[in-house]
Scaffold this motif. Structure first.
Motif, PDB file in Angstrom:
ATOM      1  N   CYS A   1      11.888  46.396  30.985  1.00 17.32           N
ATOM      2  CA  CYS A   1      13.106  45.356  31.034  1.00 17.32           C
ATOM      3  C   CYS A   1      13.943  45.720  32.284  1.00 17.32           C
ATOM      4  O   CYS A   1      14.251  46.574  32.679  1.00 17.32           O
ATOM      5  CB  CYS A   1      13.886  45.911  29.756  1.00 17.32           C
ATOM      6  SG  CYS A   1      15.581  45.212  29.790  1.00 17.32           S
TER       7      CYS A   1
ATOM      8  N   ILE B   1      16.959  44.777  32.819  1.00 17.85           N
ATOM      9  CA  ILE B   1      18.413  44.925  32.381  1.00 17.85           C
ATOM     10  C   ILE B   1      18.523  46.350  32.150  1.00 17.85           C
ATOM     11  O   ILE B   1      19.402  47.229  32.956  1.00 17.85           O
ATOM     12  CB  ILE B   1      18.977  44.133  31.243  1.00 17.85           C
ATOM     13  CG1 ILE B   1      18.699  42.420  31.442  1.00 17.85           C
ATOM     14  CG2 ILE B   1      20.314  44.635  30.787  1.00 17.85           C
ATOM     15  CD1 ILE B   1      19.640  41.881  32.463  1.00 17.85           C
ATOM     16  N   CYS B   2      17.985  47.073  31.361  1.00 16.41           N
ATOM     17  CA  CYS B   2      18.015  48.388  30.958  1.00 16.41           C
ATOM     18  C   CYS B   2      17.003  49.379  31.207  1.00 16.41           C
ATOM     19  O   CYS B   2      16.994  50.665  31.208  1.00 16.41           O
ATOM     20  CB  CYS B   2      18.119  48.618  29.409  1.00 16.41           C
ATOM     21  SG  CYS B   2      16.863  48.384  28.547  1.00 16.41           S
TER      22      CYS B   2
ATOM     23  N   CYS C   1      14.130  42.371  24.838  1.00 13.80           N
ATOM     24  CA  CYS C   1      14.142  43.762  24.887  1.00 13.80           C
ATOM     25  C   CYS C   1      14.666  44.326  23.667  1.00 13.80           C
ATOM     26  O   CYS C   1      15.773  44.180  23.275  1.00 13.80           O
ATOM     27  CB  CYS C   1      14.868  44.329  26.295  1.00 13.80           C
ATOM     28  SG  CYS C   1      15.108  46.056  26.088  1.00 13.80           S
TER      29      CYS C   1
ATOM     30  N   CYS D   1      17.941  46.796  24.530  1.00 14.20           N
ATOM     31  CA  CYS D   1      19.380  46.259  24.773  1.00 14.20           C
ATOM     32  C   CYS D   1      19.567  44.975  24.106  1.00 14.20           C
ATOM     33  O   CYS D   1      20.662  44.702  24.287  1.00 14.20           O
ATOM     34  CB  CYS D   1      19.347  46.249  26.350  1.00 14.20           C
ATOM     35  SG  CYS D   1      18.683  44.973  27.236  1.00 14.20           S
TER      36      CYS D   1
END
Ligand SMILES: [Zn+2]
Length: 591
Positions: A144, A146-147, A157, A160
């Protein structure tokens, strides 16, 4: 006119058995809410079904060397068995693989198309050179962006909760053969969420005062932080609902787009099966209807943003008689873990519903999953805690209450409710405390605070126990039989009322108690299954017949002179050895 209540429950993917986390996340809270509303005399339609399409099912089918339809049917049958055993009273539990659902989904698609909320765009899609096919999002996983979670699906995901742009996924790999996929061009329809943002935002702002914080955060909050973008609603896959546009053969509607439409199509199928083809409008084209969606936190964006956007975009073009009802509430739950770790079906770190019910009764399960419901934060299934909650709360407080009174009525008064004479202030105080419960417990049910509703019911059961400790009719019966009669009569009234206050959570034992208390008609209706045939084949559905139900949300009016039926204990006392036995099974192969 009773208020129509639509209880819409997340559609389980027909690719795995249902475990306790799924039950407490959506099916059970929906059922408790539906049963409560039925007791209030409201017109409830509780619908869901098996999500038969999409890659979760095809991946499983590929792994087993079966067809997607075979896999979907097998799990669907298992769901029907479990849902009956645990008493999840769907008015209709169907599947997405029906002619009705195909047609309703295609009509929604065409209405959005007509209203210019769809556009086509060429996009880059994962393609496997080794398998020579496009790879839908679930066939590709990676890290991911983002995280940093390293098992993110390419479109979402799970860690998150972000909806991901597949092209940005870090280190993608194909789930079929582990090879590295490449991006190739393909054309798809997109839902123009950007153009619906304003309407969705306006709608969500009307919910700020009463929606759960986690749901607002993942809908309104997320939209305000990051504007909505168009999202592909078709894909290169042959298992699912065909795109109803000339020249689009070989592509299907995306499963997230069509499965949510199931709440509408299932209501249409439900009323049609009941012989009322127009009946669905009561829930779907009625400003007084309230639709509550029971889902897990991973599904919040789909139910609080995308589904309202679809409904707003359709307007009156699905059906000229009116717009479609937007969600009234989306009381999404967080997750339940198991012994401190995330539930994982793959490594059998799970408590499976049907396996559990092969050793234990349904109401202890419903009780434990309700006191532990992950309403505001993740909760944990812990076998030792289950053991204590069963023995020290459910059995000691509620089961014991009727055990202290009912057998005594058979010993002392031949099983007939005794004439109490004039009640004392102490007796009246208990009766009035219990009657107040019909408001205090109701307030919690209305707000979908199910843990609080149960805990308030159990507090009142505790008051009745305390009353019996004080009046001790088993002692006074030897010296003052009238005083004993007064006490058992008062306690019986309390038990008779508590039976209703607790019935949404504990329907099986409430029905038992109802029979012990001399009632010949049940509190709730009856579940049954039926096979439906259409052009896509046969599908078995689960239904609910409410015609025999006599329960009502009102205090006991039990009359002296009523003949009771011989009681039995409501709950089994568990031995501490189950804790070790059950823990030893976790993480081992189930076969
Ligand atoms: Zn993430």
């Amino acid at each position: 006119m009773p208020e129509p209540i639509l209880v819409a429950i997340a559609w389980p993917y027909a690719n795995a058995e249902i475990h306790v986390g799924n039950l407490t996340g959506s099916h059970l809270p929906g059922d408790i809410f539906a049963r409560y509303n039925r007791l209030r005399g409201r017109d409830v339609a509780m619908v869901s079904g098996s999500d038969s399409h999409g890659t979760p099912v095809t991946i499983k089918a590929d792994a087993e060397g079966k067809t997607a339809l075979e896999v979907a049917k097998r799990y669907h049958e298992g769901f029907l068995d479990l849902l009956q055993q645990v008493g999840i009273t769907y008015d209709l539990f169907t599947t997405t693989h029906t002619e009705n659902h195909f047609s309703v989904s295609q009509r929604i698609f065409l209405a959005l198309h007509k209203n210019n909320f769809l556009y086509t765009e060429k996009q880059m899609q994962w393609y496997s050179p080794s398998l020579k096919r496009f790879l839908p999002d679930r066939y590709v996983e990676g890290t991911c962006y983002i995280c940093g979670y390293d098992k993110a699906r390419s479109d979402q995901c799970d860690k998150c909760g972000t909806l991901l742009d597949p092209a940005k996924l870090i280190e993608p790999r194909c789930k079929i053969d582990g090879s590295t996929p490449e991006l190739r061009e393909t054309e798809h329809f997109f839902l123009d969420l950007g153009r619906l943002q304003g309407q969705v935002e306006e709608y969500l702002k009307t919910k700020e005062s009463f929606w759960r914080q986690n749901v607002l955060r993942q809908s309104l909050g997320q939209m305000q932080a990051d504007a909505l973008h168009g999202r592909a609603i078709t894909r290169d896959l042959d298992w699912g609902i065909p795109v109803p546009v000339e020249g689009w053969q070989g592509k299907c509607l995306y499963v997230w787009f069509e499965a949510v439409i199931g709440y509408l199509s299932a209501a249409i199928e439900y009323t049609k099966l009941s012989g009322d083809v127009e009946g669905w409008r009561k829930w779907w084209q009625n400003p007084d209807a309230r639709a509550s969606y029971f889902i897990g936190k991973d599904n919040i964006p789909f139910h609080a943003i995308i589904w309202p956007a679809e409904l707003l975009g359709v307007g009156t073009d699905f059906d000229p008689k009116g717009v479609l009802t937007l969600p009234y509430n989306v009381p999404a739950n967080e997750f339940m873990n198991l012994e401190g770790e995330k539930i994982s079906g793959g490594r059998n770190w799970a408590v499976w519903g049907r396996d559990f019910l092969s050793r234990y009764d349904p109401d202890p399960l419903r009780y434990y999953l309700t006191v532990n419901m992950p309403e505001t934060r993740d909760s944990d299934w812990d076998w030792e805690d289950f053991f204590h909650k069963n023995n020290d709360e459910l059995l000691a407080t509620w089961g014991n209450l009727s055990n202290r009174v009912l057998p005594m009525i058979f010993r002392q008064w031949d099983g007939i409710v005794p004439e109490p004479g004039e009640l004392t202030p102490l007796d009246q105080e208990l009766i009035s405390e219990v009657e107040k419960g019909f408001e205090t417990v109701a307030t919690e049910f209305e707000a979908v605070n199910l843990r609080a509703a149960l805990s308030e019911g159990m507090r009142i059961a505790g008051l009745a126990n305390k009353y019996l400790d004080t009046t001790a009719p088993w002692k006074t019966v030897k010296t003052d039989k009238q005083a004993a009669a007064r006490a058992v009569y008062t306690a019986l009234r309390a038990i008779d009322s508590l039976k209703i206050l607790l019935a949404p959570v504990l329907p099986f034992t409430s029905e038992k108690l109802n029979r012990f208390l001399g009632y010949s008609e049940p509190i709730f209706g009856r579940q049954f299954t039926e096979v439906i045939k259409d052009d896509l084949g046969e599908h078995r559905v689960l239904r609910y017949d409410a015609s025999t139900a006599r329960g009502a949300w009102q205090p006991s009016d039990l009359k002296p002179g009523t003949r009771l039926n011989p009681p039995e204990p409501l709950f089994k006392k568990l031995d501490i050895s189950i804790v070790q036995e059950e823990r030893a099974k976790l993480g081992k192969s189930s076969s």
